[in-house]
Design a protein around this motif. Structure first.
Motif, PDB file in Angstrom:
ATOM      1  N   GLU A   1      -3.734   2.513  11.481  1.00  0.00           N
ATOM      2  CA  GLU A   1      -4.727   3.527  11.154  1.00  0.00           C
ATOM      3  C   GLU A   1      -4.082   4.732  10.473  1.00  0.00           C
ATOM      4  O   GLU A   1      -4.620   5.265   9.491  1.00  0.00           O
ATOM      5  N   GLN A   2      -2.935   5.143  10.980  1.00  0.00           N
ATOM      6  CA  GLN A   2      -2.243   6.279  10.376  1.00  0.00           C
ATOM      7  C   GLN A   2      -1.780   5.943   8.964  1.00  0.00           C
ATOM      8  O   GLN A   2      -1.919   6.755   8.042  1.00  0.00           O
TER       9      GLN A   2
ATOM     10  N   GLU B   1      -4.790   5.892   6.601  1.00  0.00           N
ATOM     11  CA  GLU B   1      -5.266   7.236   6.288  1.00  0.00           C
ATOM     12  C   GLU B   1      -4.328   7.930   5.308  1.00  0.00           C
ATOM     13  O   GLU B   1      -4.776   8.603   4.363  1.00  0.00           O
ATOM     14  N   GLN B   2      -3.024   7.757   5.480  1.00  0.00           N
ATOM     15  CA  GLN B   2      -2.075   8.371   4.561  1.00  0.00           C
ATOM     16  C   GLN B   2      -2.230   7.798   3.157  1.00  0.00           C
ATOM     17  O   GLN B   2      -2.179   8.533   2.162  1.00  0.00           O
TER      18      GLN B   2
ATOM     19  N   LEU C   1      -4.946   6.438   1.845  1.00  0.00           N
ATOM     20  CA  LEU C   1      -6.198   6.904   1.263  1.00  0.00           C
ATOM     21  C   LEU C   1      -6.055   8.330   0.746  1.00  0.00           C
ATOM     22  O   LEU C   1      -6.583   8.668  -0.329  1.00  0.00           O
ATOM     23  N   ARG C   2      -5.354   9.165   1.481  1.00  0.00           N
ATOM     24  CA  ARG C   2      -5.137  10.538   0.999  1.00  0.00           C
ATOM     25  C   ARG C   2      -4.283  10.548  -0.264  1.00  0.00           C
ATOM     26  O   ARG C   2      -4.551  11.327  -1.201  1.00  0.00           O
TER      27      ARG C   2
ATOM     28  N   ASP D   1     -13.698   3.181   1.910  1.00  0.00           N
ATOM     29  CA  ASP D   1     -12.734   2.541   2.806  1.00  0.00           C
ATOM     30  C   ASP D   1     -12.570   3.318   4.101  1.00  0.00           C
ATOM     31  O   ASP D   1     -12.367   2.720   5.165  1.00  0.00           O
ATOM     32  N   ALA D   2     -12.634   4.640   4.032  1.00  0.00           N
ATOM     33  CA  ALA D   2     -12.536   5.436   5.258  1.00  0.00           C
ATOM     34  C   ALA D   2     -13.689   5.131   6.202  1.00  0.00           C
ATOM     35  O   ALA D   2     -13.508   5.077   7.431  1.00  0.00           O
TER      36      ALA D   2
ATOM     37  N   LEU E   1     -11.920   2.722   8.948  1.00  0.00           N
ATOM     38  CA  LEU E   1     -11.556   3.708   9.965  1.00  0.00           C
ATOM     39  C   LEU E   1     -12.768   4.285  10.696  1.00  0.00           C
ATOM     40  O   LEU E   1     -12.598   4.910  11.750  1.00  0.00           O
TER      41      LEU E   1
ATOM     42  N   SER F   1     -14.310   6.861  10.016  1.00  0.00           N
ATOM     43  CA  SER F   1     -13.975   8.270  10.167  1.00  0.00           C
ATOM     44  C   SER F   1     -14.885   9.094   9.277  1.00  0.00           C
ATOM     45  O   SER F   1     -14.686   9.173   8.056  1.00  0.00           O
TER      46      SER F   1
ATOM     47  N   ARG G   1     -15.132  12.312   9.463  1.00  0.00           N
ATOM     48  CA  ARG G   1     -14.376  13.500   9.092  1.00  0.00           C
ATOM     49  C   ARG G   1     -13.573  13.268   7.816  1.00  0.00           C
ATOM     50  O   ARG G   1     -13.628  14.083   6.873  1.00  0.00           O
ATOM     51  N   LEU G   2     -12.833  12.163   7.766  1.00  0.00           N
ATOM     52  CA  LEU G   2     -12.039  11.873   6.578  1.00  0.00           C
ATOM     53  C   LEU G   2     -12.933  11.590   5.382  1.00  0.00           C
ATOM     54  O   LEU G   2     -12.633  12.015   4.255  1.00  0.00           O
TER      55      LEU G   2
END
Length: 981
Positions: free
Chosen positions: A594-595, A598-599, A601-602, A621-622, A626, A628, A630-631
Motif C-alpha cells: 500500500e505504501q 501510494e508513493q 501514484l504521487r 487507481d487510488a 487503496l 483512499s 483522502r488521496l
C-alpha cells in the motif's frame, strides 16, 4: 619493478625470456620489456607479506585452490574484493539457494543525474566460486573476520560517468534472451576476478591458435584443466602471470585504466587502515582478489605501500537499499559476456573435481542442501609458522608438455545416449545411429583440436552437427539441450528469512490461498469470495501486485475490478517465485505494498511530465486499489492545476473517459459530489471552450481529440451550468470555429445541431449538396469520418449518419463509389472503431430484418416529415394552448397508476374523488382535476421555484389554459424547461 627490489627467485626465467625475446624480435625491444615486466609483477606479488590469492570468477580451479588453501592456512582475517557496503547481507546467504546476487538498489538518488535512476549494483555468487568458499569459511569459523575492501556501491557510479558497467565484458559472445537471463535486470555487475583479454587482437589470436570458438572454451582447456590438480604456489604464480599479461596488453582506455587503478588503491588503503586499527599481523590474513588486480603496479600496492597518496571521496546523499535477489547461470552469462552454458559446465566441472580430488568444500550452515556438520570448534592457538621461501614454479609449469587426459569412453557414451534421448523428447528424429555419430564426431573434433579427451564443448559441437541437421523442429535447439544435460540453468532462490519486510508481508497475506508461492512456475489460484469472505483481502493484494509488478507475475483469468464493482469469484495465474526479483525490489521502496503504491501514484501525478489524463488515472487507481478518498481528493485537486497548465488537447479522449467514470462512481456511491470534481468540471468546461476554436484549426489536433472535447462539453453541460458556468461561452466558441479539414467540418455541423443553431433538415441538405458536388465526392469519406466521431458528443445523430452512408451507396455510381470505398473502410476502422457498434445498432433499427420486406421497404428519410409535437410547447405564445383540457383528463383516467406515483412523490395522500359527469365544469375535465387537488400544483410550483399565489379568475374553469393562466409563474417555469433543446 625490476632492479633493486627484484628477488633472485625468477632469475633463470628472466634469462630464458630475455633470450627468447632477442631471438624472436631480433634484439631487445618492447617484447623484452613486456616479458620481463610480467616476471617482475609475479615476483612482486609473491614477495608481498600479505598473501594475495588471485582468482577468476566462477572458476572451479580457483574455488578448489581456495578450499585447499583455507584448510591449510586457516587465516584469521579474510579481505575480499567486494563492495564494502554489502557486508551485512552476506550472513543471509545461508537462507538462500545458490546462485543468488547481492544487490544494492537506489530508487531516489541525490548526487547523480536523474536519468540514471534507479541505480542497481549486483554481485552474483555461485557455489563453484572462490569468493563463496571464502565467505562460507569466514562466517562459519569462530574467530575469523571477513572484511570487504572494494569501493562502495556509491563509488561505482561516482567513478563511472556513463553509468555503464565497467567490469562487464564489452563483447558478449552470445546474449541469451530467455526469461532467466533477465533476472539481474539492468543492474551494473560487480564480480571478483574478471579475467578476459581487453586487447581484441590478443583474444582473437588465442582463440585461433587454441582452435576454440569462444573465450570460455579457451579458459576451460588451457587454464582450468592444467590448474585443477596443481599445488598452491604453482596456482598463484600462473594466475599472477595471466593477470599481468592481460594488464600489460590492455588497450589505452584512460577512463577504464583510471578506474582499475583507483579500485586497487582503494582496496589497499582499506586493508592498511584495518590492520592499523586492529593490529592484525599480515601473515594471518588472506587477500582474495581478481588476478587482474593482483598484478598491480600502483604506488599504494602492498602493506608497505605509500600511505596518504590516495584520498577516498565521500559518498553522495543517495539512500541505498540492500538485499538478495535470485540469480541464474544464464543471467550471469548474459551480464558478463560469457558463452551460453559456460557457467553450467563450470558447475558440473566443480562437482567432478570434488569427487576426483576428495577436497571438502566450505558451505554455510543451514543452507539448502548443506549437510549437518558437527559443533563448531575455535581455531587452535598455534604459534605462527615460519614463512616458506618462494620458489620458481613458473619455469616448470611453462616447460612441461600438456597433460593429455585419456578418453573416458563410458562418460562420452553416456553423454551421447542422453542427448539422443533428450532430442527425441523435443521432436527430433534421432536414433541410435545418431548417438554413435555423436560419439565418433566428438572424438574426431577433439583430435582435430589437439586434445585426446573431448570436452563438453567438443561434444556440444558434435551433437549440433549430427542431430540438428538443417532445422529446429522442437521447442529447444540441440545446443540448449546439451547445456541442460550438462547441468542446466540453475536458478537461485532467496529464502523467506532473507526477504525484505514487504515480500514477507505479501507471502503472509496470501497464505490463505494454500499455494507454495515461493516456487518457480505458474500456479492457479481460485478465489470464491462469496463463499469465503476472508479471501477478499487476498484479492486486494493480488490486484495491487498486478498494478505494481510485471504482468506475468499476477495475471487475472476470471474477474475484474472496476469502480463500484466487486467480483464474487476470481481466478489467477500466479508466478511470484519466477518474478521474485521484482517483488524484492518493491521492498526497497517501502514496507508494505500500500505504501509503495501510494508513493508511485504521487510520483506519477506530481512528476514533471504528468498530464491531466495521467493524474485522473492515479485518482482512479487510488479509489480502485487503496479505497483512499483522502488521496483521491488530493490528486484530484492537483488535476485542476495540471489541466489549467495544458495548452494542447492530446489527452482529451482519455480525460473524457476517466472524468465520466469518476463522475458516475461518485454519483452512485456518495450523497454529494466531492468539491474537487465539481471544480474540475467547471474548469474543464471553461478550458475546453477556450481551446475549441484553436483545436478546430490546428492540423496536429485530430478529429477524435476535438470530438472528445465536445463530448466533455456536452456531457458535462448540465452539471457545469448548475455550478455557475455560462452556456454563451460554448456558443461563442462554436461560432468562432472555422475548420478547413472535412472531418472537423462535419464535426462542427454536429455541434451546431446540438446547440440548436442548425436544424436536422439543414444538415441533411448539406449532406445532399456534398453528394451533388463532383469535386467534393472524393473527400466524402472524410466527412463521414467526422460524422461518426460526432456520435461521441452527439449520439442522437446516429440516424443522420446511417442516412448519409445509405444515400452515398444508393446515389453514387460504381465508378465513383468503388475508388473511395477502401478509404472509407480504413478511415472508419482506424479512427472510429469503438463507435461502430452504435452505427450498427441504428442500422439494424432502420433497415428491415427480413429479405422479403426489403422490396416494399421505404427509407425513413424518403417519407414525409411529421410536424414536431413539441414545437408548440417551445413557443411562449402557444404554450398555454398546447393540449386541450378534456384530452388531459382522459389521459389521467386511463393511467391512474402514474398519477398515484406522482401524488405519492409530492406527498398528496387525499386519494381519488368520485365525480359524476355533472360535477365537471363544462369543457374542463382536466382543470377540474387540478382544482380538486391544489396541493399537487403547489408542490410542482415549489419544485420549480415559483412563489406566486393563485390568481383570481371569475366564473367556472372552462379549460386547462384558464388554470394555467391563474398560475403564471408555474407556466413560465414549465415553458423554460420545454424550450431547452
Amino acid at each position: 619493478m625490476s632492479g633493486p627490489r627484484a628477488s633472485g627467485v625468477f632469475t633463470a626465467l628472466r634469462t630464458q625470456l630475455q633470450g627468447a625475446a632477442t631471438e624472436f624480435a631480433g634484439g631487445p625491444d618492447a617484447l623484452e620489456g613486456i616479458l620481463l615486466g610480467m616476471v617482475d609483477d609475479v615476483d612482486r606479488a609473491v614477495r608481498e607479506p600479505l598473501e594475495i590469492f588471485p582468482v577468476c570468477h566462477h572458476s572451479p580451479a580457483s574455488a578448489l585452490a581456495m578450499a585447499r588453501r583455507l584448510r591449510e592456512k586457516q587465516p584469521k582475517v579474510v579481505y575480499l574484493e567486494l563492495c564494502e557496503d554489502m557486508a551485512p547481507l552476506l550472513t543471509e546467504l545461508r537462507n538462500c539457494r545458490l546462485p543468488v546476487a547481492v544487490q544494492a538498489f537506489a530508487g531516489d538518488i541525490d548526487g547523480f543525474p536523474q536519468e540514471w535512476a534507479p541505480l542497481s549494483v549486483v554481485a552474483p555468487i555461485t557455489e563453484a566460486s572462490a569468493e563463496y568458499q571464502a565467505i562460507a569459511y569466514a562466517l562459519d569459523t569462530p574467530g575469523v573476520e571477513l572484511v570487504l575492501v572494494d569501493r562502495s556501491s556509491d563509488h561505482v557510479f561516482q567513478w563511472n560517468d556513463t553509468a555503464q558497467p565497467d567490469d562487464a565484458s564489452a563483447g558478449a559472445e552470445e546474449a541469451p534472451k530467455s526469461e532467466e537471463a533477465a533476472l539481474h535486470g539492468e543492474a551494473v555487475g560487480v564480480e571478483i576476478g574478471d579475467l578476459r583479454p581487453r586487447f581484441a587482437e590478443l583474444e582473437e589470436h588465442l582463440l585461433r591458435h587454441g582452435k576454440v570458438r569462444h573465450w570460455s572454451e579457451w579458459w576451460h582447456q588451457y587454464v582450468e584443466v592444467p590448474l585443477g590438480d596443481s599445488d598452491h604456489d604453482t596456482y598463484r604464480q600462473v594466475m599472477f602471470l595471466i593477470g599481468s599479461l592481460f594488464r600489460r596488453l590492455a588497450p589505452g582506455d584512460g577512463d577504464r585504466v583510471r578506474v582499475d587503478e583507483d579500485r586497487e588503491r582503494y582496496m589497499w588503503t582499506r586493508m592498511r587502515e584495518h590492520m592499523a586499527a586492529t593490529g592484525t599481523d599480515p601473515e594471518e590474513c588472506l587477500y582474495v582478489c581478481g588476478a587482474f588486480h593482483a598484478a598491480s603496479r600502483v604506488e599504494g600496492f602492498g602493506v608497505d605501500g605509500r600511505s596518504g597518496s590516495f584520498t577516498i571521496s565521500p559518498r553522495t546523499a543517495t539512500t541505498w537499499q540492500y538485499g538478495l535477489i535470485p540469480s541464474s547461470h544464464a543471467a550471469i552469462e548474459a551480464q558478463f559476456g560469457l558463452a551460453p552454458g559456460s557457467v553450467s559446465i563450470a558447475a558440473t566441472q566443480w562437482q567432478k573435481s570434488l569427487k576426483r580430488t576428495r577436497v571438502r568444500p566450505y558451505r554455510l550452515e543451514g543452507q539448502a542442501g548443506a549437510r549437518t556438520s558437527r559443533a563448531k570448534k575455535a581455531l587452535p592457538a598455534a604459534a605462527p609458522a615460519a614463512p616458506q621461501p618462494a620458489t620458481d614454479r613458473l619455469s616448470g609449469f611453462l616447460q612441461q608438455p600438456p597433460v593429455l587426459d585419456g578418453l573416458d569412453e563410458a562418460e562420452l557414451l553416456g553423454w551421447s545416449v542422453d542427448i539422443v534421448r533428450a532430442a527425441r523428447r523435443n521432436g527430433y528424429l534421432a536414433s541410435t545411429a545418431d548417438a554413435i555419430a555423436v560419439f565418433e564426431t566428438s572424438i574426431l573434433l577433439a583430435g582435430m583440436r589437439d586434445r585426446a579427451r573431448p570436452t563438453p564443448y567438443d561434444f556440444q559441437d558434435a551433437a549440433v552437427t549430427c542431430i540438428e541437421k538443417d532445422r529446429v523442429p522442437g521447442r529447444r535447439d540441440v545446443r540448449r539441450l546439451v547445456e541442460i544435460m550438462m547441468g542446466g540453468d540453475r536458478i537461485g532462490q532467496v529464502g523467506y528469512e532473507a526477504l525484505p519486510p514487504l515480500a514477507r508481508d505479501v507471502y503472509d497475506r496470501l497464505e490463505p490461498l494454500g499455494l507454495k508461492l515461493q516456487q518457480r512456475g505458474v500456479q492457479r489460484a481460485l478465489l470464491d469470495i462469496a463463499g469465503r469472505p476472508e479471501l477478499a483481502a487476498c484479492s486486494d493484494v493480488l490486484w495491487m501486485l498486478r498494478r505494481l509488478m510485471p504482468a506475468a507475475a499476477a495475471r487475472p483469468i476470471m474477474g475484474e475490478r472496476r469502480l463500484g464493482e466487486r467480483s464474487i469469484q476470481e481466478s489467477w495465474d500466479l508466478a511470484l517465485g519466477t518474478h521474485q526479483r521484482a517483488l524484492i525490489e518493491l521492498g526497497y521502496e517501502g514496507v508494505s505494498i500500500e505504501q509503495v503504491l501510494e508513493q508511485r501514484l504521487r510520483r506519477e501525478a506530481y512528476g514533471p511530465r504528468a498530464t491531466t489524463a495521467g493524474v485522473l488515472a492515479a485518482v482512479e487507481d487510488a479509489l480502485l486499489y487503496l479505497r483512499s478518498g483522502r488521496l483521491a481528493d488530493e490528486l484530484g485537486t492537483h488535476a485542476l492545476k495540471v489541466l489549467s497548465a495544458e495548452r494542447t488537447v492530446d489527452g482529451a479522449p482519455e480525460v473524457l473517459r476517466r472524468a465520466r467514470t469518476l463522475l458516475a462512481y461518485y454519483r452512485t456511491s456518495r450523497p454529494e459530489l466531492p468539491a474537487w470534481i465539481e471544480s474540475f468540471v467547471k474548469a474543464g468546461y471553461a478550458h475546453y471552450c477556450t481551446l475549441l476554436p484553436t483545436a478546430f484549426r490546428d492540423e496536429d489536433a485530430t478529429v477524435g481529440q476535438v470530438a472528445a472535447m465536445l463530448g466533455f462539453l456536452f456531457s458535462m453541460e448540465s452539471l457545469a451550468l448548475s455550478l455557475g458556468c455560462d452556456r454563451t461561452q460554448l456558443e461563442l466558441a462554436v461560432a468562432q470555429s472555422h475548420p478547413e479539414d472535412p472531418s472537423k467540418t462535419a464535426l462542427l455541423w454536429a455541434a451546431q445541431v446540438q446547440l440548436g443553431t442548425l436544424s436536422r433538415a439543414e444538415l441533411r441538405d448539406r449532406c445532399d449538396a456534398l453528394l451533388d458536388n463532383p469535386l467534393v465526392v472524393p473527400s466524402y469519406p472524410r466527412y463521414l469520418n467526422g460524422f461518426v466521431h460526432a456520435l461521441e458528443p452527439v449520439p442522437g445523430l446516429a440516424d443522420v449518419v446511417v442516412e448519409a452512408v445509405s444515400k452515398a451507396f444508393g446515389r453514387l455510381p460504381d465508378t465513383v463509389l468503388l475508388p473511395w470505398l477502401p478509404l472509407l473502410i480504413t478511415t472508419l476502422r482506424k479512427g472510429a472503431a469503438d463507435l461502430a457498434s452504435l452505427l450498427i445498432r441504428e442500422a439494424g433499427r432502420v433497415f428491415p430484418g427480413r429479405l422479403p420486406a426489403l422490396d416494399t421497404w421505404v427509407p425513413p428519410w424518403r417519407m414525409p416529415q411529421l410536424e414536431d409535437p413539441f414545437a408548440a410547447s417551445r413557443s411562449r405564445h402557444t404554450a398555454t394552448a398546447a393540449i386541450p383540457a378534456p384530452r388531459g383528463a382522459t389521459l389521467l383516467a386511463a393511467h391512474p397508476a402514474a398519477c398515484d406515483a406522482v401524488a405519492e412523490l409530492l406527498g398528496c395522500e387525499d386519494g381519488w374523488q368520485q365525480h359524476g359527469p355533472s360535477a365537471l365544469p363544462p369543457g374542463g375535465a382536466g382543470a377540474a382535476l387540478l382544482a380538486a387537488y391544489p396541493a399537487a400544483c403547489d408542490a410542482v410550483a415549489g419544485l420549480l421555484g415559483c412563489d406566486g399565489d393563485w390568481g383570481t379568475v371569475a366564473g367556472p374553469f372552462p379549460s386547462g389554459a384558464t388554470l394555467v393562466g391563474r398560475r403564471p409563474a408555474t407556466s413560465q417555469s414549465l415553458e423554460a424547461l420545454l424550450a431547452r433543446p
